[in-house]
Scaffold this active site. Structure first.
Site, PDB file in Angstrom:
ATOM      1  N   ASP A 151       0.832  -1.200   0.000  1.00  0.00           N
ATOM      2  CA  ASP A 151       0.000   0.000   0.000  1.00  0.00           C
ATOM      3  C   ASP A 151       0.874   1.260   0.000  1.00  0.00           C
ATOM      4  OD1 ASP A 151      -2.257   1.600   0.049  1.00  0.00           O
ATOM      5  OD2 ASP A 151      -2.656   1.307   2.192  1.00  0.00           O
ATOM      6  N   HIS A 194      -2.518   0.553  11.932  1.00  0.00           N
ATOM      7  CA  HIS A 194      -2.266  -0.850  11.596  1.00  0.00           C
ATOM      8  C   HIS A 194      -0.784  -1.083  11.358  1.00  0.00           C
ATOM      9  CE1 HIS A 194      -3.762   1.559   8.140  1.00  0.00           C
ATOM     10  NE2 HIS A 194      -2.631   1.161   7.576  1.00  0.00           N
ATOM     11  N   GLN A 267      -2.897  -5.421   6.256  1.00  0.00           N
ATOM     12  CA  GLN A 267      -2.767  -4.308   7.204  1.00  0.00           C
ATOM     13  C   GLN A 267      -3.618  -4.620   8.428  1.00  0.00           C
ATOM     14  OE1 GLN A 267      -3.892  -1.579   4.056  1.00  0.00           O
ATOM     15  NE2 GLN A 267      -2.019  -0.384   4.322  1.00  0.00           N
ATOM     16  N   ASP A 299      -1.740   8.572  10.310  1.00  0.00           N
ATOM     17  CA  ASP A 299      -2.506   7.945   9.230  1.00  0.00           C
ATOM     18  C   ASP A 299      -3.785   7.302   9.761  1.00  0.00           C
ATOM     19  OD1 ASP A 299      -2.715   7.000   6.445  1.00  0.00           O
ATOM     20  OD2 ASP A 299      -2.526   5.017   7.353  1.00  0.00           O
ATOM     21  N   GLU A 341      -5.176  12.723   9.980  1.00  0.00           N
ATOM     22  CA  GLU A 341      -5.585  12.352   8.616  1.00  0.00           C
ATOM     23  C   GLU A 341      -6.954  11.706   8.716  1.00  0.00           C
ATOM     24  OE1 GLU A 341      -6.081   9.906   4.998  1.00  0.00           O
ATOM     25  OE2 GLU A 341      -5.427   8.963   6.840  1.00  0.00           O
ATOM     26  N   HIS A 414      -1.753  11.792  -2.627  1.00  0.00           N
ATOM     27  CA  HIS A 414      -1.474  10.458  -3.165  1.00  0.00           C
ATOM     28  C   HIS A 414      -2.708   9.556  -3.163  1.00  0.00           C
ATOM     29  CE1 HIS A 414      -1.462   9.876   1.096  1.00  0.00           C
ATOM     30  NE2 HIS A 414      -1.484   8.572   0.918  1.00  0.00           N
ATOM     31  N   ASP A 415      -3.799  10.011  -2.513  1.00  0.00           N
ATOM     32  CA  ASP A 415      -5.010   9.190  -2.470  1.00  0.00           C
ATOM     33  C   ASP A 415      -6.032   9.675  -3.505  1.00  0.00           C
ATOM     34  OD1 ASP A 415      -4.299   7.339  -0.489  1.00  0.00           O
ATOM     35  OD2 ASP A 415      -4.826   8.736   1.117  1.00  0.00           O
ATOM     36  N   ARG A 528      -4.956   3.961  -7.652  1.00  0.00           N
ATOM     37  CA  ARG A 528      -4.326   5.197  -7.146  1.00  0.00           C
ATOM     38  C   ARG A 528      -2.929   5.430  -7.715  1.00  0.00           C
ATOM     39  NH1 ARG A 528      -4.893   4.611  -0.821  1.00  0.00           N
ATOM     40  NH2 ARG A 528      -4.459   2.464  -1.413  1.00  0.00           N
TER      41      ARG A 528
HETATM   42  C1  OTU Z   1      -4.698   6.504   4.338  1.00  0.00           C
HETATM   43  O1  OTU Z   1      -5.882   6.887   3.670  1.00  0.00           O
HETATM   44  C2  OTU Z   1      -3.553   6.667   3.356  1.00  0.00           C
HETATM   45  O2  OTU Z   1      -3.487   7.989   2.922  1.00  0.00           O
HETATM   46  C3  OTU Z   1      -3.735   5.703   2.226  1.00  0.00           C
HETATM   47  O3  OTU Z   1      -2.765   5.873   1.234  1.00  0.00           O
HETATM   48  C4  OTU Z   1      -3.693   4.308   2.804  1.00  0.00           C
HETATM   49  O4  OTU Z   1      -4.022   3.388   1.805  1.00  0.00           O
HETATM   50  C5  OTU Z   1      -4.668   4.114   3.958  1.00  0.00           C
HETATM   51  O5  OTU Z   1      -4.689   5.214   4.876  1.00  0.00           O
HETATM   52  C6  OTU Z   1      -4.293   2.909   4.767  1.00  0.00           C
HETATM   53  O6  OTU Z   1      -3.081   3.141   5.440  1.00  0.00           O
HETATM   54  O7  OTU Z   1      -8.878   5.580   2.772  1.00  0.00           O
HETATM   55  O8  OTU Z   1      -8.361   6.829   0.579  1.00  0.00           O
HETATM   56  O9  OTU Z   1     -10.431   8.776   6.934  1.00  0.00           O
HETATM   57  O10 OTU Z   1      -9.898   7.642   4.529  1.00  0.00           O
HETATM   58  O11 OTU Z   1      -6.994   6.754   6.291  1.00  0.00           O
HETATM   59  C7  OTU Z   1      -7.719   7.259   1.729  1.00  0.00           C
HETATM   60  C8  OTU Z   1      -9.155   8.361   6.674  1.00  0.00           C
HETATM   61  C9  OTU Z   1      -8.013   6.352   2.857  1.00  0.00           C
HETATM   62  C10 OTU Z   1      -9.080   7.328   5.562  1.00  0.00           C
HETATM   63  C11 OTU Z   1      -7.658   7.223   5.184  1.00  0.00           C
HETATM   64  C12 OTU Z   1      -7.176   6.421   4.065  1.00  0.00           C
END
Ligand code: OTU
Length: 654
Positions: A151, A194, A267, A299, A341, A414-415, A528
């Site tokens: 991830d 996690h 995770q 995170d 976050e 990055h998401d 992503r």
């Molecule tokens: C975060 O995001 C990270 O930014 C992601 O890159 C990870 O994949 C994920 O955690 C797991 O570590 O779903 O689309 O409310 O939405 O934790 C982003 C917070 C995510 C979540 C967020 C998550």
């Protein structure tokens, strides 16, 4: 739940390690308190907060009194071990507690390997970033990660080691020192919800060690899994359906076992009801803080605590965990900041700044920073629909932010862009339409993005680099109508974002209008990666060439960053106030201050003239440096203006 009364006789928690050892005491005549004295002051000030929160969280846990003594010792030891340059940095930061809210602050977020290969590579690129005006580096996960699928590093195999491909611990300390020397703060992810399935704790749990099994949430019947699932949402419903993963190695006595995995099956969610987990992660934070990390991105903050019959997002105990970390860090590494976050409903995000227990009102006692995902999403929505109303409504809501805490403002990260985070404010039909628009699936859409996934009937989230979402083709050249329009849209997103209250964070490559990663070579099933391309240093080399899209955009963005730094009203303290009475396609807000700034953005492809009531006719466009008439102000397609009262202007750095 959460009672402050304690069933055992309360014993005062004493600091049982020696203070004031060699080299830490000051001469009696010195006016600066010694390390030991200032530690004692910080303990007096913050330990009672931490202790109260920890008692609430862990009342009923055996030997909690001893454990509290240990916690106090852990932070005290970390405080005394804090390297002198970092302790001095703390003092300087504490003397200017609004440093991260100032209008000269600018963040840059990147994957180390994609940006520069290694940590040493990043250090070698600090000049490039400094030239852009960057003061805050957010390096995405760089701790040792699970081999194979991880991830993007959000599956940590060892919190005490750097991912070997990226460097060693010395490289991290060297980067922190170099960044500090260049006036930059360093932000790292702490993946606190996690661990990787490969982490030593998870390995020990799988090997049958009950101590480490208790670090995770292990369920032993299909019924209990179903009971939890009934009230849980799903973050990755397509790529990682469900919240539990069968793990036969955790089974006891011939039974079954599932481990809680909110995200990917590898995770494993940590069990914060176990104080040992709280302590482990505290020690990780303290360890990294003493390497020179200034800001921790926590995170997946909302997910830390679980309780049956709930969505397990943003539970009160989750907030107490974060507040306790803050109070403890305030003792050991007092200038270090926490960044929440939480990509959730805007009101819920605000709760991560903190709350006053007595009054229930917002307070700055939790995260210093949190992502303004609401405005980010609303801006993309505004460009797609040409309707500013949702963004205006959101600005009104977000004004409750405690003034000592700040938003992270951003255009992309990055998401994926999660439209459903606005579900409480925007009709589902609109969210679906916007999602389809950015996937390029509606007539007339210019966007070059892709749909990702959604929970239930929600609107699928969107993947893609900002430049692609605004419709820029990789080979687009200025002078072509579609390229110019795309660049105007991209600049608008950044110009509005840079004018909002908060610390703006650029996503790697946006400064050169970098488009999507090439489709060939993308990992299957994880969309992503579309917006996680390698930095294109050839394109970056064109950044001063106005005949290129990269050059046109970089020059314009760099100018905005420089102008912003001279406008005190663009600091992150006072919230942006929406302007009333504008046409629907015009987004407008005011930033109050000694010299107020108005931001006006035409969200449409048509030129318009707006008229604002004004008592003075002396206004200037702060970027173009031209006089303007607010009663008849032309705004071209996707044009944005920062407007200030005419008067002496500050020097804009070259
Ligand atoms: C975060 O995001 C990270 O930014 C992601 O890159 C990870 O994949 C994920 O955690 C797991 O570590 O779903 O689309 O409310 O939405 O934790 C982003 C917070 C995510 C979540 C967020 C998550």
């Amino acid at each position: 739940m959460g009672s402050l009364s304690w069933k055992h006789a309360r014993q005062p928690v004493f600091l049982s390690i020696t203070l004031g050892f060699n080299g830490m005491t000051s001469s009696p005549s010195s006016r600066t308190p010694s390390r030991a004295e200032s530690l004692r002051q910080r303990l007096d000030r913050h330990w009672p907060t931490a202790e109260a929160l920890l008692r609430r969280l862990y009342a009923g846990v055996p030997d909690v009194e001893d454990w509290l003594v240990r916690m106090r010792n852990v932070v005290s030891t970390a405080a005394l071990n804090r390297p002198a340059p970092l302790a001095e940095r703390d003092d300087r930061r504490l003397a200017e507690p609004d440093w991260f809210q100032r209008s000269n602050q600018l963040g840059y977020c990147f994957y180390v390997d994609r940006f520069a290969g290694t940590l040493a590579g990043v250090q070698a690129r600090l000049g490039y970033l400094a030239d852009l005006g960057v003061t805050y580096l957010h390096a995405l996960p760089l701790l040792a990660m699970q081999a194979g699928d991880n991830d993007g590093g959000f599956a940590v195999a060892d919190y005490r080691a750097i991912e070997p491909r990226l460097g060693r611990t010395e490289d991290l300390t060297a980067l922190a020192q170099a960044a500090h020397g260049a006036g930059m703060a360093l932000c790292l992810d702490v993946v606190c919800n996690h661990t990787a399935r490969d982490h030593a704790w998870a390995q020990a749990a799988r090997a049958g060690d009950p101590r480490y099994r208790a670090y995770y949430h292990v369920l032993e019947s299909a019924e209990s899994v179903a009971a939890y699932e009934a009230t849980l949402g799903q973050v990755f419903p397509k790529t990682a359906p469900g919240n539990f993963t069968p793990e036969p190695a955790l089974a006891r006595d011939g039974g079954q076992a599932w481990v809680w995995t909110t995200f990917y099956p590898y995770q494993w969610d940590l069990n914060y009801a176990n104080p040992a987990v709280f302590q482990e992660m505290l020690e990780v934070l303290l360890h990294l803080a003493n390497q020179g990390v200034d800001v921790f991105r926590l995170d997946s903050t909302p997910f830390l605590w679980k309780a049956p019959g709930t969505a397990c997002r943003g539970l009160p105990q989750t907030h107490w965990v974060v507040r306790a970390w803050r109070a403890l860090l305030a003792i050991a590494a007092p200038a270090v900041l926490l960044k929440g976050e939480a990509i959730v409903d805007p009101d819920d995000v605000v709760s991560f700044f903190g709350r006053d227990d007595a009054t229930g009102l917002p307070a700055a006692n939790e995260c210093h920073l949190a992502y303004n995902n609401g405005m980010m999403t609303a801006l993309w929505l505004a460009q797609a629909t040409g309707d500013a109303a949702p963004a205006h409504a959101l600005l009104d809501r977000l004004a409750v932010r405690p003034r000592q805490a700040a938003w992270i403002t951003y255009v992309r990260c990055h998401d994926d862009i999660i439209w459903d985070a606005l579900a409480a404010l925007i009709p589902q039909e609109t969210l679906h339409r916007v999602s389809a628009f950015y996937a390029g699936a509606t007539p007339g859409s210019y966007a070059l993005g892709a749909a990702f996934q959604a929970d239930g009937d929600g609107a699928p989230s969107t993947n893609g680099m900002a430049a692609s979402l605004v419709g820029l083709r990789p080979e687009g050249r200025p002078g072509e109508a579609d390229t110019d329009a795309a660049l105007a849209r991209l600049l608008q997103l950044y110009q509005v974002t840079l004018a909002l209250d908060g610390l703006p964070v650029l996503y790697m490559g946006d400064e050169i209008a970098l488009t999507n990663a090439p489709l060939a070579g993308l990992p299957a099933g994880e969309g992503r990666w579309l917006h996680r391309p390698d930095m294109d240093w050839n394109r970056a080399a064109e950044r001063h060439d106005s005949a290129t899209a990269a050059g046109t955009f970089h020059t314009a963005l760099r100018r905005l960053i420089r102008v912003r730094a001279t406008l005190d009203a663009l600091s992150g303290i006072e919230p942006a106030r929406p302007l009333a009475g504008l046409p629907p396609g015009i987004l407008g807000f005011e930033r109050v201050g000694a010299r107020a700034v108005l931001c006006l953005a035409n969200l449409t492809g048509q030129a318009v003239t707006v008229s604002l009531p004004t008592t003075t006719d002396a206004w200037r466009d702060a970027v173009a440096e031209t006089a303007i008439d607010l009663t008849a102000l032309p705004l071209g397609p996707w044009q944005t203006r920062w407007i200030v009262a005419a008067g002496p202007t500050s020097e804009v750095a070259p």
